[in-house]
Write an enzyme that holds these catalytic residues in place. Structure first.
Site, PDB file in Angstrom:
ATOM      1  N   LYS A  84     -27.437  -4.207  43.626  1.00 37.94           N
ATOM      2  CA  LYS A  84     -25.549  -4.401  42.450  1.00 37.94           C
ATOM      3  C   LYS A  84     -25.603  -5.448  42.244  1.00 37.94           C
ATOM      4  CE  LYS A  84     -21.924  -4.407  46.430  1.00 37.94           C
ATOM      5  NZ  LYS A  84     -22.032  -5.613  47.739  1.00 37.94           N
TER       6      LYS A  84
HETATM    7  C1  E4P Z   1     -18.608  -4.489  48.484  1.00 38.65           C
HETATM    8  O1  E4P Z   1     -19.506  -3.906  48.608  1.00 38.65           O
HETATM    9  C2  E4P Z   1     -18.661  -5.402  48.953  1.00 38.65           C
HETATM   10  O2  E4P Z   1     -19.625  -6.548  49.611  1.00 38.65           O
HETATM   11  C3  E4P Z   1     -16.979  -5.865  49.872  1.00 38.65           C
HETATM   12  O3  E4P Z   1     -16.478  -4.616  50.407  1.00 38.65           O
HETATM   13  C4  E4P Z   1     -16.143  -7.261  49.126  1.00 38.65           C
HETATM   14  O4  E4P Z   1     -15.338  -7.500  50.495  1.00 38.65           O
HETATM   15  P1  E4P Z   1     -14.032  -8.099  50.605  1.00 38.65           P
HETATM   16  O5  E4P Z   1     -13.417  -8.114  48.973  1.00 38.65           O
HETATM   17  O6  E4P Z   1     -13.508  -8.364  51.637  1.00 38.65           O
HETATM   18  O7  E4P Z   1     -14.748  -9.766  49.973  1.00 38.65           O
END
Ligand code: E4P
Length: 219
Positions: A84
């Site tokens: 990522k």
């Molecule tokens: C995506 O891969 C992220 O880990 C995640 O969805 C972030 O979500 P949040 O905005 O609730 O932190």
């Protein structure tokens, strides 16, 4: 349509993977911080719980050269890891290099259709627009999902659209209708989405009426 859990909680991943519905896990530094302990150990365990799942693991470095090196090291941990990387202009050349070297990349922190177009053009595996964080700002996050879907289909891009930052069952529902290829959500949202009060009440009533019949063995 793929369902990912947005968590690094081993117990919940073990429990919910038994439903047969979980296609992978998305983690990030904040989710690993929440669990505490040895992040590498946790990642390796997640990879072994879902050996055929896509396990997204985020880079933690910020300097582009370090990001490239770390991305390669993360990818080498397990064959089912998707690295990522935030959708920051400084990382575009790194993302391009990683895609050419066949490292699967999930581009995270995506907020616009145009960012998504750039990433699809580079050929990344997933783009992760953050629905909930846009909704927090009174911008309809699911409108972005539908725009990205239209753009990907217009140009026949193979990149998969992964709706992320899902905060409610409604956002999950809308992401599906707007054509997301995958949705990642917290454990609580997945658990809520597979339950319905009317299903529970219906079972109670059928069980009650059946007992009244007084049949000891059936069939
Ligand atoms: C995506 O891969 C992220 O880990 C995640 O969805 C972030 O979500 P949040 O905005 O609730 O932190």
């Amino acid at each position: 349509m793929k369902i990912f859990l947005d968590t690094a909680n081993i117990a919940k991943i073990k429990e919910l993977s038994q439903t047969g519905l979980i296609d992978g896990i998305t983690t990030n530094p904040s989710l690993l911080f929440k669990e505490g302990g040895d992040a590498k150990k946790i990642i390796l365990e997640i990879c072994s719980i879902l050996p055929d799942g896509d396990i997204s693991v985020e880079i933690t470095k910020t300097n582009p050269d370090d990001v490239y090196k770390q991305a390669k090291e993360i990818a080498a941990l397990s064959k089912n890891i998707i690295v990522k990387i935030p959708c920051h202009a400084d990382y575009y050349k790194i993302i391009n290099k990683l895609v050419i070297e066949e490292v699967p990349v999930n581009v995270t922190l995506v907020f616009t259709m145009l960012q998504s177009l750039m990433m699809a053009k580079l050929g990344v595996t997933y783009i992760s627009p953050f629905v909930g964080r846009l909704d927090d700002l009174d911008v309809d996050g699911n409108v972005i999902i539908s725009e990205i879907r239209e753009m990907l289909d217009n140009y026949n891009f193979e990149t998969e659209l992964l709706a992320a930052s899902i905060r409610t069952v409604r956002e999950f529902h809308e992401a599906i209708l707007n054509g997301a290829d995958a949705v990642t959500m917290p454990v609580e949202i997945f658990e809520k989405s597979i339950k319905h009060i009317l299903t529970n009440q219906g079972i109670e009533k059928f069980t009650e009426d059946w007992k009244k019949l007084g049949i000891q063995q059936f069939p």
